[in-house]
Design a protein around this motif. Sequence first.
Motif, PDB file in Angstrom:
ATOM      1  N   TYR A   1       0.853  -1.187   0.000  1.00  0.00           N
ATOM      2  CA  TYR A   1       0.000   0.000   0.000  1.00  0.00           C
ATOM      3  C   TYR A   1       0.889   1.237   0.000  1.00  0.00           C
ATOM      4  N   GLU A   2       0.577   2.174  -0.898  1.00  0.00           N
ATOM      5  CA  GLU A   2       1.303   3.446  -0.977  1.00  0.00           C
ATOM      6  C   GLU A   2       0.430   4.532  -0.369  1.00  0.00           C
ATOM      7  N   GLU A   3       0.815   5.003   0.794  1.00  0.00           N
ATOM      8  CA  GLU A   3       0.012   5.979   1.538  1.00  0.00           C
ATOM      9  C   GLU A   3      -0.201   7.271   0.751  1.00  0.00           C
ATOM     10  N   MET A   4       0.834   7.770   0.119  1.00  0.00           N
ATOM     11  CA  MET A   4       0.722   9.066  -0.557  1.00  0.00           C
ATOM     12  C   MET A   4      -0.231   9.039  -1.746  1.00  0.00           C
ATOM     13  N   THR A   5      -0.242   7.928  -2.493  1.00  0.00           N
ATOM     14  CA  THR A   5      -1.107   7.832  -3.671  1.00  0.00           C
ATOM     15  C   THR A   5      -2.391   7.068  -3.383  1.00  0.00           C
ATOM     16  N   ARG A   6      -2.495   6.489  -2.176  1.00  0.00           N
ATOM     17  CA  ARG A   6      -3.662   5.697  -1.755  1.00  0.00           C
ATOM     18  C   ARG A   6      -3.873   4.489  -2.672  1.00  0.00           C
ATOM     19  N   ARG A   7      -2.759   3.925  -3.175  1.00  0.00           N
ATOM     20  CA  ARG A   7      -2.835   2.787  -4.087  1.00  0.00           C
ATOM     21  C   ARG A   7      -2.568   1.481  -3.349  1.00  0.00           C
ATOM     22  N   LEU A   8      -3.495   0.536  -3.522  1.00  0.00           N
ATOM     23  CA  LEU A   8      -3.349  -0.831  -3.045  1.00  0.00           C
ATOM     24  C   LEU A   8      -2.899  -1.648  -4.249  1.00  0.00           C
ATOM     25  N   ILE A   9      -1.728  -2.270  -4.145  1.00  0.00           N
ATOM     26  CA  ILE A   9      -1.150  -2.987  -5.279  1.00  0.00           C
ATOM     27  C   ILE A   9      -1.126  -4.478  -4.971  1.00  0.00           C
ATOM     28  N   LEU A  10      -1.790  -5.268  -5.820  1.00  0.00           N
ATOM     29  CA  LEU A  10      -1.817  -6.720  -5.676  1.00  0.00           C
ATOM     30  C   LEU A  10      -0.956  -7.312  -6.784  1.00  0.00           C
ATOM     31  N   THR A  11      -0.020  -8.194  -6.424  1.00  0.00           N
ATOM     32  CA  THR A  11       0.871  -8.825  -7.388  1.00  0.00           C
ATOM     33  C   THR A  11       0.660 -10.329  -7.344  1.00  0.00           C
TER      34      THR A  11
ATOM     35  N   GLU B   1       1.399 -10.727 -12.693  1.00  0.00           N
ATOM     36  CA  GLU B   1       0.279  -9.846 -13.008  1.00  0.00           C
ATOM     37  C   GLU B   1       0.090  -8.884 -11.848  1.00  0.00           C
ATOM     38  N   THR B   2      -0.177  -7.639 -12.154  1.00  0.00           N
ATOM     39  CA  THR B   2      -0.370  -6.636 -11.110  1.00  0.00           C
ATOM     40  C   THR B   2      -1.714  -5.950 -11.299  1.00  0.00           C
ATOM     41  N   GLU B   3      -2.432  -5.786 -10.209  1.00  0.00           N
ATOM     42  CA  GLU B   3      -3.676  -5.014 -10.209  1.00  0.00           C
ATOM     43  C   GLU B   3      -3.494  -3.865  -9.228  1.00  0.00           C
ATOM     44  N   VAL B   4      -3.942  -2.691  -9.626  1.00  0.00           N
ATOM     45  CA  VAL B   4      -3.807  -1.509  -8.782  1.00  0.00           C
ATOM     46  C   VAL B   4      -5.202  -0.984  -8.454  1.00  0.00           C
ATOM     47  N   TYR B   5      -5.451  -0.768  -7.176  1.00  0.00           N
ATOM     48  CA  TYR B   5      -6.729  -0.250  -6.703  1.00  0.00           C
ATOM     49  C   TYR B   5      -6.501   1.062  -5.983  1.00  0.00           C
ATOM     50  N   GLU B   6      -7.428   1.967  -6.130  1.00  0.00           N
ATOM     51  CA  GLU B   6      -7.411   3.216  -5.378  1.00  0.00           C
ATOM     52  C   GLU B   6      -8.283   3.022  -4.152  1.00  0.00           C
ATOM     53  N   VAL B   7      -7.738   3.305  -2.978  1.00  0.00           N
ATOM     54  CA  VAL B   7      -8.540   3.243  -1.753  1.00  0.00           C
ATOM     55  C   VAL B   7      -9.237   4.590  -1.645  1.00  0.00           C
ATOM     56  N   ILE B   8     -10.487   4.617  -2.079  1.00  0.00           N
ATOM     57  CA  ILE B   8     -11.254   5.865  -2.090  1.00  0.00           C
ATOM     58  C   ILE B   8     -11.588   6.281  -0.668  1.00  0.00           C
ATOM     59  N   SER B   9     -12.027   5.309   0.126  1.00  0.00           N
ATOM     60  CA  SER B   9     -12.259   5.585   1.547  1.00  0.00           C
ATOM     61  C   SER B   9     -12.222   4.281   2.318  1.00  0.00           C
ATOM     62  N   ILE B  10     -11.887   4.404   3.600  1.00  0.00           N
ATOM     63  CA  ILE B  10     -11.931   3.258   4.509  1.00  0.00           C
ATOM     64  C   ILE B  10     -12.342   3.796   5.859  1.00  0.00           C
TER      65      ILE B  10
END
Length: 138
Positions: free
Chosen positions: A87-97, A105-114
Amino acid sequence: MKRFLTFLMAAALMLGAGAMTSCGGDDEQKAGTQLSGTAASLVGTWRTEAKYGYYDMITLNADGTGVWREVDLEFGDDEFDAFRWSYEEMTRRLILTYGGGYNIETEVYEVISISGNSAILGHWDEDQMYYVEVYRVQ
């Protein structure tokens, strides 16, 4: 029609997400370090609502591993896929590899809110459609 409704929902959420701010700090996962901030909040098992005859479940472990599960309610199929996550705090990106070697394969998700027991994640698919899913703690 499903994509159009999903697009409308994504657009509305993106407008609302613009007002949110991120906590400072870089929570990049390293072996032997403890998670903090949003990364620590993501640890656990999350599930979508059952729609269109299936639901997704994602488990994020504190050690950076996880499992993606898709359950087909109509046919009883249950698919699993293991991954590593960060997880990249600054970009709010959750990266699954997924996978390894030559088959990564990589999937990138934006954590819009939690918040508490719910999380809203957004991601682009291969057709350049933006999807938003609401996950609840399982």
